[in-house]
Design an enzyme around this catalytic site. Structure first.
Site, PDB file in Angstrom:
ATOM      1  N   LYS A 177       0.250  -1.226   0.020  1.00  0.00           N
ATOM      2  CA  LYS A 177       0.238   0.098   0.002  1.00  0.00           C
ATOM      3  C   LYS A 177       0.791   1.471   0.215  1.00  0.00           C
ATOM      4  CE  LYS A 177      -3.983  -2.111  -0.090  1.00  0.00           C
ATOM      5  NZ  LYS A 177      -5.393  -1.651  -0.664  1.00  0.00           N
ATOM      6  N   GLU A 230      -9.929   6.802   2.496  1.00  0.00           N
ATOM      7  CA  GLU A 230     -10.932   5.875   3.524  1.00  0.00           C
ATOM      8  C   GLU A 230      -9.814   4.924   3.267  1.00  0.00           C
ATOM      9  OE1 GLU A 230     -10.367   5.670  -0.286  1.00  0.00           O
ATOM     10  OE2 GLU A 230      -9.674   3.663   0.180  1.00  0.00           O
ATOM     11  N   SER A 275       1.464  -9.563  -1.127  1.00  0.00           N
ATOM     12  CA  SER A 275       1.114  -8.442  -1.190  1.00  0.00           C
ATOM     13  C   SER A 275       1.141  -7.894   0.361  1.00  0.00           C
ATOM     14  CB  SER A 275       0.043  -7.682  -1.566  1.00  0.00           C
ATOM     15  OG  SER A 275      -0.751  -8.997  -0.715  1.00  0.00           O
TER      16      SER A 275
HETATM   17  C1  LIG Z   1      -2.210  -6.754   2.569  1.00  0.00           C
HETATM   18  C2  LIG Z   1      -3.126  -6.641   0.945  1.00  0.00           C
HETATM   19  N1  LIG Z   1      -3.137  -7.465   0.112  1.00  0.00           N
HETATM   20  C3  LIG Z   1      -3.672  -7.140  -1.021  1.00  0.00           C
HETATM   21  C4  LIG Z   1      -5.014  -6.200  -1.306  1.00  0.00           C
HETATM   22  C5  LIG Z   1      -6.012  -5.698  -1.555  1.00  0.00           C
HETATM   23  O1  LIG Z   1      -5.961  -4.426  -2.065  1.00  0.00           O
HETATM   24  P1  LIG Z   1      -5.260  -4.547  -4.076  1.00  0.00           P
HETATM   25  O2  LIG Z   1      -6.467  -5.994  -4.241  1.00  0.00           O
HETATM   26  O3  LIG Z   1      -5.660  -3.407  -4.044  1.00  0.00           O
HETATM   27  O4  LIG Z   1      -3.719  -4.847  -3.836  1.00  0.00           O
HETATM   28  C6  LIG Z   1      -4.839  -5.640   0.512  1.00  0.00           C
HETATM   29  C7  LIG Z   1      -5.808  -4.602   1.019  1.00  0.00           C
HETATM   30  O5  LIG Z   1      -5.584  -3.695   2.576  1.00  0.00           O
HETATM   31  C8  LIG Z   1      -3.916  -5.352   1.413  1.00  0.00           C
HETATM   32  O6  LIG Z   1      -3.667  -5.517   2.564  1.00  0.00           O
END
Ligand SMILES: Cc1ncc(COP(=O)(O)O)c(C=O)c1O
Ligand SMILES: Cc1ncc(COP(=O)(O)O)c(C=O)c1O
Lengths: 427, 276, 427, 276
Positions: A91, A113, A384
């Site tokens: 993020k 948000e 992620s």
């Molecule tokens: C660690 C992590 N991965 C994935 C996501 C999903 O978001 P996005 O699909 O935008 O990567 C989030 C959202 O809070 C997240 O915290």
């Protein structure tokens, strides 16, 4: 950076700028800033962004070979370790980019948000780092169930504004943030947390996140001597997803797998307006939400359905328009993994690799477990984020289920419940 | 009556808003009819959408109540057919409901067709800027409906142009962008905006934060052809609902409030004339 | 790596191997392994260690200029961001090194002690990564108050063995782990968590941690064109401290400041056997504890006193023998910062730089606030870890005090306590 | 009586351990005296240290109880002066207490001096390997005390050598390293160790996990000159304490247990002789 996409921010029939008139000037101003600073590196914006991402964020982030998973699935598995980014998830790539951009634009106030609190904490960190006042809108339900992230935002000096309307979750928080933006457009920038919202957000957020695949593409060539057969990433709004895919999109031999939250079922309950999943790419259909035309979970009237996932960060009824388009084009394959499989994957990665993933991320590994044959001989999985934020949820949800790989937590019962024999005895 | 006919009259138009079905289908019928009795010239009738990103908390809550009471696009059309008012009804909503009504083929045509059927005169689509509006504009032309756009104080000249090309019925002038509680004299910002679009050949109705006859008077004095009032009326519905008031009593209050606003607006013309 | 220190592991009069006879073979075996694998890179051990630290751990770790602090203190402040290391603290440098060494030594089981849980989680992660069974001893009091870290260890597949003797904190856990080691020496390696314990642990842990200063020394020369005037690091056992100091020790112009926990007071309560601080370098005196001669908090009989600090990771009655020696030599300056100042520094760094530090780390910043004039014109502060683990403690301890920089947490009261006015209103 | 004198006798020595001051100063006096009545030849009297890293949970708890009841090095010396036993007392403790007694000058000399004063015959310092023991050895020589080292099954030949150079009184042979509950026949490991040090000119006392007369017998049969028993006796103290037993009753049990162990040890000689 893609400079070859339509200037109106459309991705096929998706995208666009479906926003109240009062926001249009801000959107136009942002489009202009996006073009100048991000696409054209005016005033060295991108240089500063890259430098701060390195020094403050910790980039470059390693691409790690996962020894045990590679063995388990008989395929080379590499992990892009965004969990190591400052704040614990991808993020920050976006939050830092947008807060810096707001600064270049002369804005004096940041709003955002947040649902699970990951984007909120990233934004609060970036705002503190760049000395910008920051307010985060968060549904009251989410505030109550995501205490640690609320603490983190407050500790970083951000205001947290509770949203008490409706169910008090992410959808309501987005609406509320838009409302704030509409009344404070002049001095305020709204940092959207994924590749959603009106143009230029989907393009801009993707560009900030595309550092993931920019690095990964180079790293995999260095480590494996070739491009991967596939890239796997979980998809909520889709920002880590497009970040991980972006630089591979034109490598048409590389399969791009977007793993959505299958939740507890793919079947919806129209009457209740609830989808027990967040699989908008797999099961949603076209509509307009939060400023963009994209794939949505909606009922036949067009009312948005509540989504569900054990993972708060995937729990969103929409998805980025670019992903919707790439799915229609056949370039991205949407797949999904349910709550149980995600929890199992969470435990498996923790036990086998010593990496506790975010529950969002765990969905990507759940896919690997369920369909190892689909990823080819060499795959990159985007980690992620880290799972520290999810510990309580995982313990609770694990206890409800009968999973194969779950640790037991009886150590807490042992404590205070009498003496445990020591293993050694000298005399 | 068409919108054109309304604004052709010399009198400033009073344009109240209520969310259809708030807090129930039956009560809402009464309330809308009360507005007409109070002097409404046009009624902006909200079709509730689950994600009302552009509403303040008052109207947001109205929408939540209406949805909870079962309002749907289909029920909305029935409502419009059933409600006993003669003044034109403008459907105020969000684009996804219009878009989705098209079913698998998508697009706004079917929705507009059905709206025309039940006698709706036009649309305000809160999240549909002129740039994205061509499909809806075409459908409106096909079925003879008006498409109203909102002009904000911050709208750029370029964007004014694209609205001007597409707008019909009236233009909705948003009185201000400011933060609630920190409002400067509404008529200044309004006057400036009105000035920028003075040569447009559609009537100009002004809304946003107008709560009293006094406000309405000033707005008209600033040059508006109409006065749009939402929250001040929705507040009455909300209070009635929360206080378990008999529907007739709430309806009477609405009628009285409508009359106050309408009267204020009328005073504005007089005053404008007087002050010249 | 220092190969020029005495082979018996003495640092002046400190150090040594004060352990039960039954452990001596293990200690000797470890000494041998340390010499061969760590000092002489036999079988490429150090290469593999470095590679895993990079790919799994995320090294190199950035050295970041702290813009706001530099301004505040009118001195160049650089942050060595160990908080970005996998697991969230410098602890993994050591844990990964030792678990890997155990593997090279043919050991089949890992044990470790943990107090706050940081070393335990790092060891559990390293053990999972390297596929070694792992058991962590932890006092029952600590288990109860450090739930998230217990979760993390269990989730990474480690056993957590509650220690119910005495107060059930770190000291007891160390003793218990030694006991386990004594009974299982043949197949088990004990991963000590700081530069304490019998030789070769203090040297070896320092060597694993010295990557911190190795990188930082190079980075500061690149970024600032010169060496710093000082390096500041908090000191519990002292592993992040010596890690941050090691490569600067021979740069005699660089001041080395070890910031201990001043707790609530530097005065001890002999009768209760409690020191309301953990300032063993500043106030302790020579003795023998947990295998080494070093500076200790003890009463006049030589009984070890309970230490105290708001920060669990500094809450230890001893300190590494090498630090004790360097202090006696005048090379390292021991200073200390109390609980209140550490909490304020925690909030200040969070708000000003967008980095939530560990409470341990916050002590180093507390020193900067109290004595900016002591650090020269260019200083490096070691950010030994992140503060996510400390959120609950910080909230609780902050609420008890009247601090200058504390955020208020009333957002939790607002939630559910009625509606908050929205800021915008369309009509 | 000196340690030499004890081991000069043909009989195997019975060497019980108790922590001084467990669970109270007064009771502990009774218990130690009961051991002598039960046949103790030497008493290993624990001086409690706050961090007993080498003890199993049984003795660890004893140490916690003794500390809680106010035991200190000074009280310990008074205890030794006061306790009414004729057999030699060996002080078993950890190095920091010895070191710290030296006050600001540090080092073990003052402690040894005081120990000699009260009639202590020797030391077992659990965390002081031979390599670190020279200062203590010197002080012991100065005041005529013995310094006992522990030999473990895993002790290397090199290290045996450095102990041999420094040991006096007796050598404490640790019977095994194994994990509790998974013990192989104790006499095998013990016999091997005893064999490795058979040419040392100090007596060999064996301890670790010996709980019954039966164990003691086997240990002696394996060639030990003495049998050290701790936990089995401490268990009796703990039970007495937890069960609020009268001190005299616990003392009697201790005496009986001591007698069982001593008798077992004696049987060992007979058996050893018989089996030859
Ligand atoms: C660690 C992590 N991965 C994935 C996501 C999903 O978001 P996005 O699909 O935008 O990567 C989030 C959202 O809070 C997240 O915290
Ligand atoms: C973040 C952090 N810093 C510092 C310490 C103190 O240990 P050391 O003094 O060995 O670096 C700890 C111990 O848990 C820690 O977690």
């Amino acid at each position: 950076m893609s400079t070859d996409e339509p200037a109106d921010g459309s991705f096929g029939q998706y995208g666009g700028q479906y926003v109240p008139e009062v926001l249009m000037p801000a959107i136009e101003e942002l489009e202009d800033a996006y073009r100048r600073y991000v696409l054209d590196n005016e005033d060295g914006f991108m240089d500063e962004f890259r430098e701060r991402l390195a020094d403050f964020g910790g980039r470059p982030i390693p691409l790690q070979r996962a020894d045990r998973l590679s063995e388990r699935y008989d395929t080379e598995v590499y992990l892009k370790r965004e969990d190591l980014l400052h704040g614990g998830a991808h993020k920050l790539n976006n939050a830092l980019g947008q807060v810096l951009l707001a600064k270049y634009m002369g804005k004096e106030r940041i709003i955002a948000e947040t649902g699970a609190g990951q984007h909120g904490t990233a934004t609060a960190m970036a705002a503190a780092h760049l000395d910008m006042p920051c307010e985060i809108y968060m549904g009251e339900t989410d505030i109550a169930r995501q205490r640690p992230n609320v603490f983190r935002m407050r500790i970083n000096g951000a205001e947290v504004n509770p949203v008490t309307v409706g169910r008090g979750t992410l959808k309501e928080a987005i609406s509320e943030t838009m409302r704030d933006w509409a009344t404070n457009v002049e001095d305020t920038h709204y940092v959207i947390g994924s590749i959603v919202g009106p143009h230029p957000f989907p393009s801009m957020v993707r560009d900030f996140q595309s550092v993931i695949s920019e690095e990964a593409r180079e790293q995999i060539r260095e480590k494996a001597g070739r491009l991967p057969d596939s890239v796997v990433a979980c998809a909520g709004g889709g920002s880590n997803t497009m970040g991980a895919f972006a630089h591979f999109v034109s490598d048409t031999d590389v399969d791009l797998l977007a793993v959505e939250a299958g939740g507890s079922s793919l079947t919806v309950d129209e009457a209740e307006g609830v989808a027990p999943n967040s699989a908008s790419l797999s099961t949603g259909n076209e509509g307009v939400l939060h400023g963009a035309r994209t794939k949505l979970l909606q009922d036949s009237d067009g009312q948005i359905m509540e989504s569900h996932s054990v993972s708060a960060g995937l729990d969103y009824s929409g998805v980025g328009p670019e992903l919707a388009h790439l799915v229609d084009e056949g370039r991205v394959t949407p797949v999904n993994v349910g709550d149980d499989a995600a929890l199992e994957a969470f435990h498996r990665l923790s036990q086998d690799e010593g990496i506790i993933p975010a529950l969002e991320t765990a969905h990507a590994f759940g896919y690997l477990e369920e369909h190892p044959e689909e990823v080819g001989d060499l795959t990159i999985v985007n980690v992620s984020g880290r799972g520290d934020k999810d510990l309580e949820t995982v313990i609770e949800e694990t206890a409800k289920r009968d999973l194969d790989v779950a640790p037991d937590m009886s150590v807490f019962e042992q404590v205070g419940a009498g003496r445990l024999g020591s293993r050694g005895d000298r005399e | 009556m068409s919108l054109d006919a309304v604004f052709d009259s010399e009198e400033p138009a009073f344009v109240p808003y209520l969310a259809a079905g708030d807090p129930s289908y039956e009560a809402s019928l009464e309330y809308v009819e009360a507005l007409e009795r109070g002097g409404a010239d046009v009624i902006e009738l909200g079709l509730p959408f689950s994600e009302p990103i552009a509403e303040g908390s008052t109207i947001q809550s109205a929408i939540v109540r209406a949805l909870k009471a079962g309002m749907t696009p289909e029920r909305y059309f029935e409502f419009v057919e059933e409600v006993d008012v003669d003044v034109p009804i403008v459907c105020m909503t969000y684009y996804n409901l219009i878009f989705q009504y098209g079913g698998s083929e998508g697009g706004p045509r079917k929705f507009v067709e059905r709206a025309a059927d039940v006698g709706i005169e036009g649309f305000v689509v809160v999240d549909l800027p002129a740039e994205e509006a061509d499909p809806l504009r075409e459908a409106c032309d096909e079925f003879g409906l008006d498409l109203i756009f909102i002009v904000a104080p911050t709208t750029t000249d370029d964007r004014l142009e694209s609205m001007r090309e597409r707008v019909s019925g009236y233009v909705y002038v948003q009185a201000r962008t400011g933060v609630t509680g920190a409002r400067e004299d509404v008529s200044d910002q309004t006057a400036q905006t009105l000035d920028r679009i003075s040569d447009w050949d559609v009537p100009k109705a002004v809304g946003f934060g107008i709560k009293t006859g006094e406000h309405a008077e000033r707005i008209v004095r600033a040059g508006a052809d109409g006065v749009i009032v939402g929250s001040a009326l929705v507040d009455i519905v909300a209070e009635g609902h929360e206080g378990d008031e008999p529907v007739a009593e709430t309806a009477e209050k609405l009628e009285a409030k409508a009359r106050e606003l309408k009267t204020g607006a009328l005073r504005g013309v007089g005053a404008a004339v007087e002050s010249e």
